[in-house]
Design a protein around this motif. Structure first.
Motif, PDB file in Angstrom:
ATOM      1  N   ASP A 187      37.409  16.429  60.126  1.00 43.89           N
ATOM      2  CA  ASP A 187      36.307  17.106  60.806  1.00 43.89           C
ATOM      3  C   ASP A 187      36.393  18.621  60.632  1.00 43.89           C
ATOM      4  OD1 ASP A 187      35.137  14.762  61.669  1.00 43.89           O
ATOM      5  OD2 ASP A 187      36.176  14.753  63.599  1.00 43.89           O
ATOM      6  N   GLU A 188      37.611  19.136  60.696  1.00 43.49           N
ATOM      7  CA  GLU A 188      37.803  20.577  60.506  1.00 43.49           C
ATOM      8  C   GLU A 188      37.437  20.984  59.076  1.00 43.49           C
ATOM      9  OE1 GLU A 188      41.463  23.838  60.554  1.00 43.49           O
ATOM     10  OE2 GLU A 188      41.716  21.885  61.524  1.00 43.49           O
ATOM     11  N   ARG A 189      37.830  20.172  58.113  1.00 42.16           N
ATOM     12  CA  ARG A 189      37.501  20.467  56.716  1.00 42.16           C
ATOM     13  C   ARG A 189      35.986  20.451  56.494  1.00 42.16           C
ATOM     14  NH1 ARG A 189      40.973  19.640  52.205  1.00 42.16           N
ATOM     15  NH2 ARG A 189      43.175  19.422  52.769  1.00 42.16           N
ATOM     16  N   ILE A 190      35.308  19.488  57.132  1.00 37.90           N
ATOM     17  CA  ILE A 190      33.860  19.401  56.982  1.00 37.90           C
ATOM     18  C   ILE A 190      33.190  20.660  57.522  1.00 37.90           C
ATOM     19  CG2 ILE A 190      31.804  18.190  57.837  1.00 37.90           C
ATOM     20  CD1 ILE A 190      33.459  15.584  57.671  1.00 37.90           C
ATOM     21  N   GLU A 191      33.624  21.108  58.689  1.00 39.19           N
ATOM     22  CA  GLU A 191      33.044  22.323  59.271  1.00 39.19           C
ATOM     23  C   GLU A 191      33.301  23.531  58.360  1.00 39.19           C
ATOM     24  OE1 GLU A 191      31.195  22.458  61.925  1.00 39.19           O
ATOM     25  OE2 GLU A 191      31.425  20.370  62.539  1.00 39.19           O
ATOM     26  N   GLN A 192      34.490  23.621  57.804  1.00 41.59           N
ATOM     27  CA  GLN A 192      34.825  24.750  56.938  1.00 41.59           C
ATOM     28  C   GLN A 192      33.979  24.738  55.670  1.00 41.59           C
ATOM     29  OE1 GLN A 192      39.044  24.229  56.376  1.00 41.59           O
ATOM     30  NE2 GLN A 192      39.579  25.364  58.233  1.00 41.59           N
ATOM     31  N   ALA A 193      33.850  23.563  55.040  1.00 46.65           N
ATOM     32  CA  ALA A 193      33.048  23.469  53.821  1.00 46.65           C
ATOM     33  C   ALA A 193      31.581  23.780  54.110  1.00 46.65           C
ATOM     34  CB  ALA A 193      33.187  22.081  53.207  1.00 46.65           C
ATOM     35  N   ALA A 194      31.078  23.281  55.234  1.00 43.27           N
ATOM     36  CA  ALA A 194      29.685  23.544  55.609  1.00 43.27           C
ATOM     37  C   ALA A 194      29.457  25.024  55.854  1.00 43.27           C
ATOM     38  CB  ALA A 194      29.320  22.731  56.846  1.00 43.27           C
ATOM     39  N   ASP A 195      30.409  25.675  56.491  1.00 48.66           N
ATOM     40  CA  ASP A 195      30.288  27.112  56.733  1.00 48.66           C
ATOM     41  C   ASP A 195      30.267  27.889  55.418  1.00 48.66           C
ATOM     42  OD1 ASP A 195      30.099  27.031  59.468  1.00 48.66           O
ATOM     43  OD2 ASP A 195      32.240  27.303  59.828  1.00 48.66           O
TER      44      ASP A 195
ATOM     45  N   LEU B 243      27.457  20.973  46.944  1.00 46.92           N
ATOM     46  CA  LEU B 243      28.537  21.939  46.745  1.00 46.92           C
ATOM     47  C   LEU B 243      29.618  21.773  47.812  1.00 46.92           C
ATOM     48  CD1 LEU B 243      29.630  24.279  45.103  1.00 46.92           C
ATOM     49  CD2 LEU B 243      28.222  25.842  46.454  1.00 46.92           C
ATOM     50  N   ALA B 244      29.206  21.509  49.050  1.00 47.51           N
ATOM     51  CA  ALA B 244      30.182  21.258  50.115  1.00 47.51           C
ATOM     52  C   ALA B 244      31.028  20.031  49.786  1.00 47.51           C
ATOM     53  CB  ALA B 244      29.466  21.070  51.453  1.00 47.51           C
ATOM     54  N   ARG B 245      30.387  18.984  49.264  1.00 50.72           N
ATOM     55  CA  ARG B 245      31.131  17.795  48.851  1.00 50.72           C
ATOM     56  C   ARG B 245      32.143  18.122  47.757  1.00 50.72           C
ATOM     57  NH1 ARG B 245      30.700  15.717  44.561  1.00 50.72           N
ATOM     58  NH2 ARG B 245      28.602  16.503  44.156  1.00 50.72           N
ATOM     59  N   ALA B 246      31.732  18.985  46.819  1.00 53.68           N
ATOM     60  CA  ALA B 246      32.588  19.313  45.683  1.00 53.68           C
ATOM     61  C   ALA B 246      33.845  20.066  46.096  1.00 53.68           C
ATOM     62  CB  ALA B 246      31.796  20.130  44.657  1.00 53.68           C
ATOM     63  N   ILE B 247      33.752  20.884  47.136  1.00 49.48           N
ATOM     64  CA  ILE B 247      34.904  21.711  47.524  1.00 49.48           C
ATOM     65  C   ILE B 247      35.668  21.145  48.719  1.00 49.48           C
ATOM     66  CG2 ILE B 247      33.806  23.801  46.638  1.00 49.48           C
ATOM     67  CD1 ILE B 247      33.139  24.567  49.524  1.00 49.48           C
ATOM     68  N   LEU B 248      35.201  20.023  49.283  1.00 52.66           N
ATOM     69  CA  LEU B 248      35.794  19.505  50.518  1.00 52.66           C
ATOM     70  C   LEU B 248      37.281  19.233  50.375  1.00 52.66           C
ATOM     71  CD1 LEU B 248      35.247  18.487  53.433  1.00 52.66           C
ATOM     72  CD2 LEU B 248      34.870  16.206  52.437  1.00 52.66           C
TER      73      LEU B 248
ATOM     74  N   GLY C 178      36.220  19.183  41.449  1.00 55.79           N
ATOM     75  CA  GLY C 178      35.027  19.115  42.268  1.00 55.79           C
ATOM     76  C   GLY C 178      33.845  19.240  41.334  1.00 55.79           C
ATOM     77  N   VAL C 179      32.798  18.453  41.554  1.00 56.09           N
ATOM     78  CA  VAL C 179      31.702  18.358  40.592  1.00 56.09           C
ATOM     79  C   VAL C 179      30.361  18.581  41.272  1.00 56.09           C
ATOM     80  CG1 VAL C 179      30.609  16.920  38.835  1.00 56.09           C
ATOM     81  CG2 VAL C 179      33.056  16.650  39.308  1.00 56.09           C
ATOM     82  N   VAL C 180      29.538  19.421  40.660  1.00 52.79           N
ATOM     83  CA  VAL C 180      28.144  19.586  41.077  1.00 52.79           C
ATOM     84  C   VAL C 180      27.276  19.321  39.848  1.00 52.79           C
ATOM     85  CG1 VAL C 180      26.372  21.148  41.948  1.00 52.79           C
ATOM     86  CG2 VAL C 180      28.693  21.254  42.878  1.00 52.79           C
ATOM     87  N   THR C 181      26.423  18.302  39.919  1.00 46.78           N
ATOM     88  CA  THR C 181      25.553  17.950  38.803  1.00 46.78           C
ATOM     89  C   THR C 181      24.095  18.087  39.238  1.00 46.78           C
ATOM     90  OG1 THR C 181      25.367  15.594  39.354  1.00 46.78           O
ATOM     91  CG2 THR C 181      27.294  16.268  38.057  1.00 46.78           C
TER      92      THR C 181
ATOM     93  N   GLY D  27      35.529  12.451  52.215  1.00 43.03           N
ATOM     94  CA  GLY D  27      36.865  12.848  52.634  1.00 43.03           C
ATOM     95  C   GLY D  27      37.792  11.669  52.845  1.00 43.03           C
ATOM     96  N   ARG D  28      37.244  10.579  53.354  1.00 46.73           N
ATOM     97  CA  ARG D  28      38.071   9.385  53.574  1.00 46.73           C
ATOM     98  C   ARG D  28      38.515   8.776  52.247  1.00 46.73           C
ATOM     99  NH1 ARG D  28      34.489   6.779  58.544  1.00 46.73           N
ATOM    100  NH2 ARG D  28      35.469   8.004  60.223  1.00 46.73           N
ATOM    101  N   MET D  29      37.675   8.871  51.234  1.00 46.51           N
ATOM    102  CA  MET D  29      38.072   8.354  49.924  1.00 46.51           C
ATOM    103  C   MET D  29      39.284   9.110  49.380  1.00 46.51           C
ATOM    104  SD  MET D  29      34.743   7.333  47.669  1.00 46.51           S
ATOM    105  CE  MET D  29      34.238   9.036  47.447  1.00 46.51           C
ATOM    106  N   PHE D  30      39.385  10.390  49.744  1.00 49.26           N
ATOM    107  CA  PHE D  30      40.512  11.204  49.296  1.00 49.26           C
ATOM    108  C   PHE D  30      41.669  11.186  50.294  1.00 49.26           C
ATOM    109  CE2 PHE D  30      37.304  12.910  46.481  1.00 49.26           C
ATOM    110  CZ  PHE D  30      38.018  13.219  45.334  1.00 49.26           C
ATOM    111  N   GLY D  31      41.477  10.478  51.409  1.00 51.70           N
ATOM    112  CA  GLY D  31      42.532  10.414  52.407  1.00 51.70           C
ATOM    113  C   GLY D  31      42.848  11.765  53.034  1.00 51.70           C
ATOM    114  N   LEU D  32      41.813  12.573  53.250  1.00 53.57           N
ATOM    115  CA  LEU D  32      42.026  13.927  53.752  1.00 53.57           C
ATOM    116  C   LEU D  32      42.392  13.918  55.235  1.00 53.57           C
ATOM    117  CD1 LEU D  32      39.070  15.840  52.047  1.00 53.57           C
ATOM    118  CD2 LEU D  32      41.426  15.582  51.243  1.00 53.57           C
ATOM    119  N   LYS D  33      43.337  14.760  55.601  1.00 57.85           N
ATOM    120  CA  LYS D  33      43.704  14.943  56.994  1.00 57.85           C
ATOM    121  C   LYS D  33      42.836  16.040  57.606  1.00 57.85           C
ATOM    122  CE  LYS D  33      48.526  13.608  56.202  1.00 57.85           C
ATOM    123  NZ  LYS D  33      49.944  14.037  56.303  1.00 57.85           N
ATOM    124  N   HIS D  34      42.757  16.033  58.947  1.00 58.34           N
ATOM    125  CA  HIS D  34      41.961  17.046  59.666  1.00 58.34           C
ATOM    126  C   HIS D  34      40.544  17.104  59.075  1.00 58.34           C
ATOM    127  CE1 HIS D  34      45.864  18.151  61.193  1.00 58.34           C
ATOM    128  NE2 HIS D  34      46.278  18.480  59.979  1.00 58.34           N
TER     129      HIS D  34
END
Length: 244
Positions: free
Chosen positions: A118-126, A151-156, A87-90, A109-116
């Motif tokens: 919307d839930e991951r987005i909410e968790q990273a945002a929190d 930072l949320a993008r980096a840890i998603l 995960g990268v923050v520049t 998230g779609r680029m990484f083929g992540l499942k669930h």
């Protein structure tokens, strides 16, 4: 968490790493080894090559010479596998300004083929305190909120390795505490962190290993517990000839 290329591999290994921009040699045969679960803070003044180091490790810039392995994967030959593990923050938010943070995170998230997703987005945002701003266009957000979105993008995708280039710039105290909480996962062996900064105070507060980048090489490296602040400041000044 993404799998590594080898169970016994270091999280990050660089040998003889060199990178030039035109005639200007920025990294000069740099060697670096970072074990899994470590948090290394790399100090250096502006222009010392910190950003270039992060960009090379993040596959954003190609090295001219040397060998680099991230999570056991060869940086040149297995760049896609490397990106899954980091995960990268520049300085740049690496976000689309016309999209909302939610839309940016969904695209990522779609680029990484992540499942669930919307839930991951909410968790990273929190985790970064971004939930109230998920539906605002990134271009309308303050620099600090854009940094939180970055930072949320980096840890998603829950990478085992974080590469952070002066992530504290533009963050308020609350966000810095969130950054500390996210990064401290490395202390439990779950996440490895390499953070580049010129701020000795903040860098010392986060890392469990410290290093100084000078003249394109790692000029000094030590366990944080073995270095007090005054000693580090003196060492920094000797290697960089810049007052910290």
């Amino acid at each position: 968490m993404a799998e590594s290329g080898g169970r016994e591999a270091l999280a990050i290994r660089a040998s003889g790493l060199s990178k030039a921009y035109g005639p200007h040699l920025v990294l000069r045969g740099l060697d670096l080894s970072l074990p899994w679960g470590a948090f290394l803070t790399v100090f250096g003044p502006n222009g010392s090559g910190k950003t270039t180091l992060i960009k090379v490790l993040a596959t954003i810039a190609r090295p001219d010479e040397g060998e680099v392995a991230i999570a056991g994967f060869d940086l040149r030959k297995e760049a896609t596998a490397v990106r899954r593990n980091i995960g990268v923050v520049t300085h740049q938010p690496l976000l689309y300004a016309d999209l909302t943070p939610r839309e940016n995170l969904r695209f990522h998230g779609r680029m990484f083929g992540l499942k669930h997703l919307d839930e991951r987005i909410e968790q990273a945002a929190d985790m970064v305190g971004l939930r109230p701003h998920l539906s605002r266009r990134v271009g309308t957000l303050s620099h600090g909120l854009q940094k939180r979105a970055s930072l949320a993008r980096a840890i998603l995708h829950d990478p085992p390795i974080l590469l952070l280039d002066e992530p504290e710039t533009g963050l308020d105290q609350e966000a810095l505490e969130m950054l500390s909480a996210i990064a401290s996962a490395g202390e439990r062996g779950r996440r490895t962190v390499l953070m580049a900064t010129h701020s000795l105070d903040r860098g010392l507060a986060l890392g469990d290993r410290v290093a100084i980048l000078a003249n394109g090489r790692i000029a000094f490296e030590e366990e944080r517990a073995m270095v007090d602040e005054d000693t580090l400041r003196d060492t920094y000044g000797r290697h960089t000839r810049v007052a910290p």
